[in-house]
Write a protein that holds these residues in place. Structure first.
Motif, PDB file in Angstrom:
ATOM      1  N   SER A 176     -38.929 -18.008 -34.637  1.00  0.00           N
ATOM      2  CA  SER A 176     -39.317 -16.483 -34.559  1.00  0.00           C
ATOM      3  C   SER A 176     -38.168 -15.716 -33.744  1.00  0.00           C
ATOM      4  O   SER A 176     -38.288 -14.856 -33.997  1.00  0.00           O
ATOM      5  N   ASP A 235     -44.735 -14.868 -38.056  1.00  0.00           N
ATOM      6  CA  ASP A 235     -44.167 -16.473 -37.332  1.00  0.00           C
ATOM      7  C   ASP A 235     -45.129 -16.910 -38.001  1.00  0.00           C
ATOM      8  O   ASP A 235     -45.593 -17.640 -37.020  1.00  0.00           O
ATOM      9  N   ARG A 239     -36.177 -25.903 -24.655  1.00  0.00           N
ATOM     10  CA  ARG A 239     -36.827 -24.131 -24.832  1.00  0.00           C
ATOM     11  C   ARG A 239     -38.418 -24.213 -23.023  1.00  0.00           C
ATOM     12  O   ARG A 239     -38.436 -23.727 -22.722  1.00  0.00           O
TER      13      ARG A 239
HETATM   14 MG    MG Z   1     -41.122 -19.942 -32.649  1.00  0.00          MG
END
Ligand code: MG
Ligand code: ADP
Length: 209
Positions: free
Chosen positions: A20, A98, A151
């Motif tokens: 990403s 992606d 994340r």
């Molecule tokens: Mg990603």
């Protein structure tokens, strides 16, 4: 750079490898050059496919079998192709995506189950589209898994399969880069974001010459 036809670029690699991040950096670089480019992702990238995404990336690891996953990913991909990717390519835009079919080839075809042939057969009937350029970002699974889980995205169903799974994925992607040499570029992702991004931009520029 002079593009007369659309160009379909995909990013692949294990979870947390930097796909990403690199999609965004390539998008920004091409945009700065005044090139017409769109950025999209899988699973998702269209309204219908984003709904399917939420089914795939959250919940327990055993929520779906590998076979059911292949069907869900392919359904999402078909919608994404119809609604987002093909219309942009028809307008001669660059499409940066992606993840695409190579993720299904490696996740469901190699790492989760030995179903590569099923993935390829379904792809040849329903999707029939390969990228022009694929960047496979190669990173250490241990580091990437830590980065990915940090994340806290709530979309970590595949990270939850664990480290051994990520190691199988890395090998699967590395093997794929050898059999699909003409379009796949294996990129060392264990460098600074800028170093990785410069390599990628140079390959795209070379392709467009
Ligand atoms: Mg990603
Ligand atoms: N080259 C790099 N060096 C250090 N950290 C990175 C690098 N590339 C990405 N990251 C960080 O690692 C995490 C995962 O990157 P991300 O692009 O989301 O991976 P992916 O999309 O492949 O899962 C993010 O927090 C990102 O900022």
């Amino acid at each position: 750079m002079n593009f007369t036809d659309g160009l379909f670029i995909t990013f692949e690699g294990i979870d947390g490898s930097g796909k990403s991040t690199q999609s965004q950096l390539l998008y920004d670089a091409l945009n700065d050059l005044g090139i017409s480019v769109i950025q999209t992702r899988e699973p998702g990238g269209s309204i219908g496919a984003e709904i399917i995404r939420s089914l795939l990336v959250s919940g327990d690891t055993d929520r779906w079998s590998a076979e059911t996953e292949i069907l869900l990913f392919t359904a999402a991909r078909r919608d994404h192709l119809e609604k987002t990717i093909q219309p942009a390519l028809t307008k001669n835009q660059i499409v940066i995506c992606d993840r695409f079919v190579d993720s299904t080839r490696v996740y469901q075809g190699v790492a989760r189950a030995d179903l590569r042939q099923t993935v390829d057969e379904l792809h040849s009937i329903i999707i029939k589209k390969e990228p022009d350029i694929t960047f496979i970002i190669d990173t250490d699974p241990e580091k990437s898994l830590t980065r990915g889980l940090a994340r806290n995205s709530g979309e970590d169903r595949f990270e939850e399969f664990g480290l051994e799974f990520q190691k199988k994925l890395r090998n699967g992607f590395s093997e794929l880069s050898k059999t699909e040499k003409s379009r796949c570029h294996l990129i060392n992702g264990m460098r600074s974001k800028e170093e990785v991004s410069n390599d990628i931009l140079n390959i795209v520029k070379d392709y467009a010459k």
